[in-house]
Design an enzyme around this catalytic site. Structure first.
Site, PDB file in Angstrom:
ATOM      1  N   CYS A   2     -24.950 -11.627  -8.935  1.00 36.94           N
ATOM      2  CA  CYS A   2     -24.197 -12.964  -8.796  1.00 36.94           C
ATOM      3  C   CYS A   2     -24.950 -14.266  -9.422  1.00 36.94           C
ATOM      4  O   CYS A   2     -25.960 -14.291  -9.228  1.00 36.94           O
ATOM      5  CB  CYS A   2     -23.738 -13.311  -7.431  1.00 36.94           C
ATOM      6  N   ARG A  27     -24.922 -12.585 -15.083  1.00 40.75           N
ATOM      7  CA  ARG A  27     -25.382 -12.012 -13.975  1.00 40.75           C
ATOM      8  C   ARG A  27     -24.375 -11.079 -13.177  1.00 40.75           C
ATOM      9  O   ARG A  27     -24.576 -10.554 -11.862  1.00 40.75           O
ATOM     10  CB  ARG A  27     -25.755 -13.324 -12.830  1.00 40.75           C
ATOM     11  N   TRP A  75     -21.100 -10.014  -9.107  1.00 36.55           N
ATOM     12  CA  TRP A  75     -21.315  -8.439  -9.321  1.00 36.55           C
ATOM     13  C   TRP A  75     -21.198  -8.000  -8.166  1.00 36.55           C
ATOM     14  O   TRP A  75     -21.880  -8.234  -7.108  1.00 36.55           O
ATOM     15  CB  TRP A  75     -22.693  -8.478  -9.793  1.00 36.55           C
ATOM     16  N   ASN A 101     -25.487 -15.457  -3.453  1.00 34.01           N
ATOM     17  CA  ASN A 101     -26.112 -14.325  -4.215  1.00 34.01           C
ATOM     18  C   ASN A 101     -27.152 -13.707  -3.467  1.00 34.01           C
ATOM     19  O   ASN A 101     -28.050 -14.329  -3.026  1.00 34.01           O
ATOM     20  CB  ASN A 101     -26.881 -15.171  -5.445  1.00 34.01           C
ATOM     21  N   GLY A 102     -26.907 -12.376  -3.107  1.00 34.68           N
ATOM     22  CA  GLY A 102     -27.973 -11.753  -2.268  1.00 34.68           C
ATOM     23  C   GLY A 102     -27.036 -10.788  -1.478  1.00 34.68           C
ATOM     24  O   GLY A 102     -25.786 -10.396  -1.779  1.00 34.68           O
ATOM     25  N   GLU A 488     -35.326   4.375 -24.806  1.00 35.60           N
ATOM     26  CA  GLU A 488     -34.867   2.971 -25.031  1.00 35.60           C
ATOM     27  C   GLU A 488     -33.925   3.242 -25.685  1.00 35.60           C
ATOM     28  O   GLU A 488     -32.699   2.406 -25.616  1.00 35.60           O
ATOM     29  CB  GLU A 488     -35.951   2.006 -25.479  1.00 35.60           C
ATOM     30  N   LYS A 492     -29.642   1.933 -24.800  1.00 39.47           N
ATOM     31  CA  LYS A 492     -29.088   1.023 -25.494  1.00 39.47           C
ATOM     32  C   LYS A 492     -27.596   1.445 -25.791  1.00 39.47           C
ATOM     33  O   LYS A 492     -26.566   0.779 -25.598  1.00 39.47           O
ATOM     34  CB  LYS A 492     -29.724   0.573 -26.853  1.00 39.47           C
ATOM     35  N   GLU A 495     -25.442   2.106 -22.459  1.00 41.60           N
ATOM     36  CA  GLU A 495     -25.140   0.761 -21.535  1.00 41.60           C
ATOM     37  C   GLU A 495     -24.099   0.102 -22.231  1.00 41.60           C
ATOM     38  O   GLU A 495     -23.082  -0.563 -21.837  1.00 41.60           O
ATOM     39  CB  GLU A 495     -26.234   0.060 -21.004  1.00 41.60           C
ATOM     40  N   HIS A 511     -37.395  23.292 -24.292  1.00 42.16           N
ATOM     41  CA  HIS A 511     -37.431  23.950 -23.006  1.00 42.16           C
ATOM     42  C   HIS A 511     -36.012  23.790 -22.277  1.00 42.16           C
ATOM     43  O   HIS A 511     -36.093  23.866 -20.836  1.00 42.16           O
ATOM     44  CB  HIS A 511     -38.631  23.206 -21.982  1.00 42.16           C
ATOM     45  N   LYS A 610     -26.949  -8.765 -15.522  1.00 41.63           N
ATOM     46  CA  LYS A 610     -28.319  -9.039 -16.514  1.00 41.63           C
ATOM     47  C   LYS A 610     -29.712  -8.908 -15.545  1.00 41.63           C
ATOM     48  O   LYS A 610     -30.440  -8.053 -15.956  1.00 41.63           O
ATOM     49  CB  LYS A 610     -28.446 -10.510 -17.247  1.00 41.63           C
TER      50      LYS A 610
HETATM   51  O1  M6R Z   1     -35.205  -8.125 -15.731  1.00 41.31           O
HETATM   52  P1  M6R Z   1     -35.935  -6.976 -15.864  1.00 41.31           P
HETATM   53  O2  M6R Z   1     -36.645  -6.654 -16.856  1.00 41.31           O
HETATM   54  O3  M6R Z   1     -36.772  -6.630 -14.388  1.00 41.31           O
HETATM   55  O4  M6R Z   1     -34.533  -5.858 -15.866  1.00 41.31           O
HETATM   56  C1  M6R Z   1     -34.740  -4.420 -15.538  1.00 41.31           C
HETATM   57  C2  M6R Z   1     -33.630  -3.785 -16.077  1.00 41.31           C
HETATM   58  O5  M6R Z   1     -32.552  -3.992 -15.227  1.00 41.31           O
HETATM   59  C3  M6R Z   1     -32.916  -3.997 -17.292  1.00 41.31           C
HETATM   60  O6  M6R Z   1     -34.195  -3.899 -18.404  1.00 41.31           O
HETATM   61  C4  M6R Z   1     -32.020  -2.984 -17.792  1.00 41.31           C
HETATM   62  O7  M6R Z   1     -32.180  -1.920 -17.895  1.00 41.31           O
HETATM   63  C5  M6R Z   1     -31.190  -3.520 -18.957  1.00 41.31           C
HETATM   64  N1  M6R Z   1     -29.598  -3.803 -18.842  1.00 41.31           N
HETATM   65  C6  M6R Z   1     -31.466  -2.842 -20.267  1.00 41.31           C
HETATM   66  O8  M6R Z   1     -30.918  -3.042 -21.294  1.00 41.31           O
END
Ligand code: M6R
Length: 615
Positions: A2, A27, A75, A101-102, A488, A492, A495, A511, A610
């Site tokens: 949030c 956020r 969020w 937020n929290g 990675e 990408k 997500e 395996h 984010k």
């Molecule tokens: O801000 P941070 O690097 O700690 O965030 C970690 C993950 O939440 C972040 O890398 C997330 O996996 C991204 N959406 C990946 O693209």
């Protein structure tokens, strides 16, 4: 999760709050809302499910006057994303409005107690419990709203950054924080508050980062007052100068923030490297390491903790540090590490990696590491975020604000800093040859140009993406330094396009996952000309033999793979340890174009936010 934003001053608050919400939308974007006190001192609240643009539509034509207000983009954690669960949440008499937020962990106990006192609840949120509690205390104790907020915060357990306004009082805005970030922008006769500094940019560059267990009272025409929630005594106000520009927060002609951030990488890596490679590429300087030289000289073990993309960078860091510094390294998901009762001593170094510096699990992991006596080092992007403020030392990656939810430029910045750190520590410990330092450092200085060349693959990748837009599954394979790159690349794609993808060490495929291969399962193979290239060739043969199509990322000039793979993307050759940085570029572009072809919102993928500031 949030984002919260607030304003008290001489301008109309609504436009400022909406603009601030747009900047904080990374956020969370499950719902948005705003509360304003108008010129007749009446509280107006507008909130709706969905994005900030929905809020703008629903508030259109309504009374949005007022020079004080608070707003929220959500969020969802407690309660589904709908209008009722959107913030601001209101007290029983509807006179106190609060954004949060929290997470209030003991909300159900408090809620039960309030229900016994005759309170009823409209929403499923923990936040409504807090605002009702504030009003309950205010009425029961006959105290001021400030005292009621303070007392309520003593009773709640959990994390919060909150902002509170009250019907009939257009001159006061109260904010407080514990474990969730909150920045106060101090302007000329006006004050801004927000979850991060982005809504404040362009109004003032003077900011105060509220500390944990602090409450601030913003009163019209009066100086900012900050008090400790622990003893109610005034806290020292440390005004800092913000170094963010408006241009950094805009799309700069690109369709999306993600595409801008992918194409920004030559520049962001230049910023990341600035001043860190000296003496004609013969020495690497990281001040965070040098001032703690003894810690790195005597380190028994390094533990890297992170989440998501940052965890993938950590896997690369493990290989780098072990190879260059001869220190045993472990990599842990911060979310697992924090509950694992880790064995740590003062000779262990815990390195946290986080773009945002606000990820709750990573923050908890480093707090645990510090309690256990380890030396904690942070690699972070957001200057002044909670993680760098809770570490013993660290290095910023300096890649500028990353707004697209899918991390791109932060990943390449994190890996670059890990290379620098491994070189720097290796030099100090005498575990790396001067020639290796020189060769890798030189290649690092050339990295911005190397990435520029790699980005020229964009139109080819866009074309290629059309062939695979409707695939249901993908396999990403890599070995050595590029096994994390495969993870990675898969993340990408998952997500932003919602296509299932798995990253795997190429040789492990036989395996189990090889059973998945058929003509409908494309594999992306990361196979630069490195020490494991010959090995990966046979893994590619295994995929081809089972009818799978192969997209191979290879070093420029590689012909052998072209005869086997269906599609080859050639990237510039670099020292092996830098190949994940270069190889991740085509993977970012492939995920991006597939997602765009599918009509997805790449900057705000569903269910994501984010910074993950909840468990
Ligand atoms: O801000 P941070 O690097 O700690 O965030 C970690 C993950 O939440 C972040 O890398 C997330 O996996 C991204 N959406 C990946 O693209």
């Amino acid at each position: 999760m949030c984002g919260i934003v607030g304003y008290l001053g001489h301008r109309q608050a609504y436009e400022i709050l909406i603009q601030g919400l747009h900047r904080l939308e990374y956020r969370g974007y499950d719902s948005a809302g705003v509360a304003l006190i108008n010129d007749d001192c009446n509280l107006n609240v507008y909130k709706t499910r969905g994005k900030v643009s929905n809020l703008e539509q629903s508030a259109d034509g309504k009374d949005t006057n007022g020079t004080v207000g608070i707003a929220h983009t959500r969020w969802a954690t407690h309660g589904e994303p709908n209008d009722v669960n959107a913030h601001p949440q209101l007290s029983q008499s509807r006179s106190i409005a609060l954004v949060h937020n929290g997470t209030i962990e003991n909300y159900s106990v408090l809620k039960k107690a309030l229900i016994q006192h005759g309170y009823s609840f409209e929403s499923d949120t923990d936040t409504e419990v807090l605002v009702q509690l504030i009003e309950f205390i205010k009425i029961t104790n006959g105290c001021s709203t400030l005292d009621a907020v303070t007392e309520a915060l003593h009773q709640v357990e959990g994390a919060y950054a909150i902002a509170v306004i009250e019907d009939g009082d257009p001159d006061t805005l109260i904010v407080a924080r514990k474990s969730s970030p909150l920045v106060i922008g101090v302007g000329d006769g006006e004050t801004f508050i927000a979850s991060d500094a982005t809504p404040i940019v362009g109004f003032t560059d003077k900011v105060v980062y509220l500390q944990d267990d602090e409450i601030a009272v913003i009163r019209r025409g009066k100086p900012l007052q900050v008090l400790s929630l622990k003893d109610n005594k005034p806290s020292k106000i440390n005004i800092q100068t913000l170094k963010l520009s408006l241009a950094q927060l805009e799309k700069g002609g690109y369709d999306t923030f993600m595409l801008k951030e992918i194409f920004e990488q030559p520049a962001t890596l230049r910023d990341c490297l600035r001043g860190r490679i000296v003496d004609d590429c013969n020495r690497v300087v990281l001040s965070g390491v040098e001032i703690n030289k003894d810690k790195f000289l005597n380190a028994r073990r390094i533990v890297l903790v992170a989440c998501g993309t940052s965890w993938h960078a950590a896997l690369i860091g493990k290989r780098l540090i072990q190879e260059m510094c001869g220190i045993p390294v472990e990599v842990e998901y911060a979310s697992e590490f924090r509950y694992s009762n880790p064995c740590l001593t003062k000779d262990d170094i815990v390195i946290s990696i986080s773009q945002s510096g606000e990820t709750a699990d990573t923050l908890a992991a480093i707090q645990l590491a510090r309690e256990k006596g380890a030396f904690v080092y942070g690699i972070c992007n957001v200057v002044g975020a909670s993680i760098p403020r809770n570490t013993d030392s660290g290095t910023y990656i300096h890649v500028g604000p990353e707004i697209g939810v899918a991390s791109t430029k932060a990943f390449t910045g994190q890996v670059t800093v890990l290379v620098l750190l491994a070189l720097c520590v290796g030099q100090l410990r005498g575990t790396i040859l001067p020639q290796t330092v020189h060769d890798v450092a030189k290649a690092l200085t050339e990295l911005p140009e190397t990435i520029e060349k790699t980005l020229r693959l964009d139109s080819k990748i866009q074309e290629l993406s059309r062939i695979f837009t409707y695939a249901h599954n993908f396999l990403y394979l890599g070995r050595g330094y590029n096994y994390p790159t495969a993870l990675e690349g898969a993340l990408k794609l998952k997500e932003i396009s919602y296509i299932h993808a798995e990253g795997y060490p190429a040789a492990e495929m036989k395996h189990g996952p090889i059973a998945l291969i058929d003509h409908e399962m494309p594999s992306v193979i990361i196979a630069p000309s490195d020490s494991l290239y010959d090995k990966i060739i046979s893994n590619v043969q295994q995929v081809k033999a089972r009818g799978g199509s192969v997209i191979a990322i290879v070093s420029k000039g590689n012909r052998a793979m072209a005869d086997i793979a269906d599609y080859c993307l050639e990237i510039p050759e670099v020292p092996e340890c830098l190949s994940p940085i270069v190889a991740s570029i085509p993977l970012q572009l492939l995920a991006y174009h597939i997602a765009v072809n599918k009509g997805k919102n790449v900057d705000m993928p569903r269910n994501l936010a984010k910074s993950v500031t909840v468990e």
